[in-house]
Design a protein around this motif. Sequence first.
Motif, short mmCIF file in Angstrom:
data_model
loop_
_atom_site.label_atom_id
_atom_site.label_comp_id
_atom_site.label_asym_id
_atom_site.label_seq_id
_atom_site.Cartn_x
_atom_site.Cartn_y
_atom_site.Cartn_z
N GLU A 102 1.20 -1.00 -0.27
CA GLU A 102 0.29 -0.12 -0.04
C GLU A 102 0.66 0.87 -0.12
OE1 GLU A 102 -3.33 2.34 2.83
OE2 GLU A 102 -2.78 0.59 2.99
N ASP A 109 1.19 3.95 -3.37
CA ASP A 109 1.27 5.41 -3.10
C ASP A 109 2.06 6.30 -3.44
OD1 ASP A 109 -1.35 4.86 -1.47
OD2 ASP A 109 -0.81 5.48 0.52
N SER A 115 1.75 6.36 -7.02
CA SER A 115 1.66 6.98 -7.95
C SER A 115 1.43 8.52 -7.61
CB SER A 115 0.03 6.73 -7.20
OG SER A 115 -0.27 7.43 -6.17
N SER A 157 3.75 5.61 3.43
CA SER A 157 3.80 6.81 2.99
C SER A 157 4.20 8.03 3.07
CB SER A 157 2.94 6.42 0.90
OG SER A 157 1.64 7.20 1.77
N LYS A 173 -8.82 3.70 6.01
CA LYS A 173 -7.65 3.52 6.48
C LYS A 173 -7.39 3.64 7.50
CE LYS A 173 -5.42 5.11 2.62
NZ LYS A 173 -4.76 5.75 1.44
#
Length: 572
Positions: A59, A63, A66, A143, A263
């Motif tokens: 995850e 992140d 992206s 992240s 989250k």
Amino acid sequence: MALTSNGLLSVLGTNVADLFLLSNGNKVTYSELDEKIIALYFAASSCVQCNHFAPILIEAYNDLISLRKNFEIILVSSDNDEESFQKHFSTMPWLALPHSNQTARDHFKSLYAIAETPHLIILNQKGDLLSSNGVPLVFEFGSTGYPFTPERIKQLRDEEETKKKNQSLKSVLATPTRDFVISNCGKVVPISELEGKLVGLYVSLGSFRACQNFTPKLVDFYKSLKEKGESFEIVYVSLEDDKESFENEFVKMPWLAIPFGDKSLKKLPVYFKLNALPTLLILGSDGKTLCLNVRDYIAEFGIQAYPFSPEKLTALDELRNTRGESQTLESLLVSDELDFVIGKHDIKVPVSELVGKTVLFYFSRKICPPCRAFTPKLAKTYHEIKAKHPGFEVIFVSLDNDQESFNNYYSEMPWLALPYDDRREASLRRTFKSKGIPHLAAVGPNGKILTNEAKELVLFMGSDAYPFDEDTKKEMDRRLQEMAKGWPEKVRNKKHPEHELVLSLQGGFHRCRGCNELMVGWMFSCGECRFELHPECALADIEKLNNVVVGDDDDNSEAEGLICDENSCHKA
């Protein structure tokens, strides 16, 4: 070490042709990694902790990609065969060293003294070390920790402390896109409706036996308070991996929940630094943390534990201590018809046959790596003590999640055991304050507790730990002070050249990152990276620091390794 194609290859000392990285079967050159922050991910497909950590790392990685951050992860596999490696790697979105490149894999493991998995080494664009222990950073910050510099981590921790000082129910439960929780019938309940109430955050995972056993007790407790009209609510913080499992658990619960997939389900356990399952954390009417875990109080005292005020819990602690003063082996181990433990082949051994003996209670679990490392050492000590002192015994209290694991693990042990999933397990765990495992507690011939730190005595003194009394502990302290005479207070070591290592006497036991052996007592540790070395390894190749005094403006934070609670293991 510079992260250019030539720089990285020079570190490995091998040919370009042998050094390609894999990305979904494609070759990637080292030049494509120029100017990127690199995380070396040491893992294995058979590693339970790796499988738990991987989704969190994926995850964070997705992140960052992206957001077009200059970041890459390289898997350095510890799998023994190509098939296991390929199957494991197919679940990952990043790169890997080929399994066939044993030279490169071994070199990185040796270079960074990798003793256990999962492990994450984070390097900056020049190849300098940013963190030798990146797993807890990803667990804690995800992240948002990027670029994982000490300055960024300090900034985030300062922000976290400020957030805790200003903590409210809304800051804990709400997100920028959600200001509600839900009931198990789908009703949306605004978080504002919970303000002014005592709120319990119930962190649970249905596959864990301890959660399965505690949830029905908590349901009864909750219903009793509701019948009394108390201003109390519970919010379920699920750790389930899939929605079906979440719904199967939530349907059993009469309280509220954070929606599945939110989250905050991953962030809250990290924010509160929770390390046990199940956990019932209590927030006061002002939203501030009142108690980190009242599970054991509810299990032992029921509704008497409410409203969990410091005064109430102190009174219950005193009541518990009073009970301990009249404790006997029978009061610990006899419960109605359950008046026995078991030996090999399920032979029943009456508790009456153990009265008058020194008995160790060993809390452990098969899938716990520290447990598996400690069990052979305890077995050796057991045989040595038993040969000299027949009035000595060990009882295994299993925290395994299934009968097969219990059977397999117990087959490695030479002592007695509590039957699997025995109802006496919970009361023994509370009595001996078993939070992390392996845990070893000693009870004397009169049935009173001698020590909850028998594990440290066994590791340091072996069979000399018997009879586990105050004199034994004093002798251990004397030996520890004697052995440290003449040692430097701070050193630098080639296994961890970026920071100095500070000599400290620490509780519990840890694994040396040099020799991979368990250690207790003195260690040289890095307060920034939690890197730890046994004194023999730390002093083997050092650069002594001149005129340095321990404690003068330095952070001597306790170095922590792999922590195992009753159900799972994770990096501290």
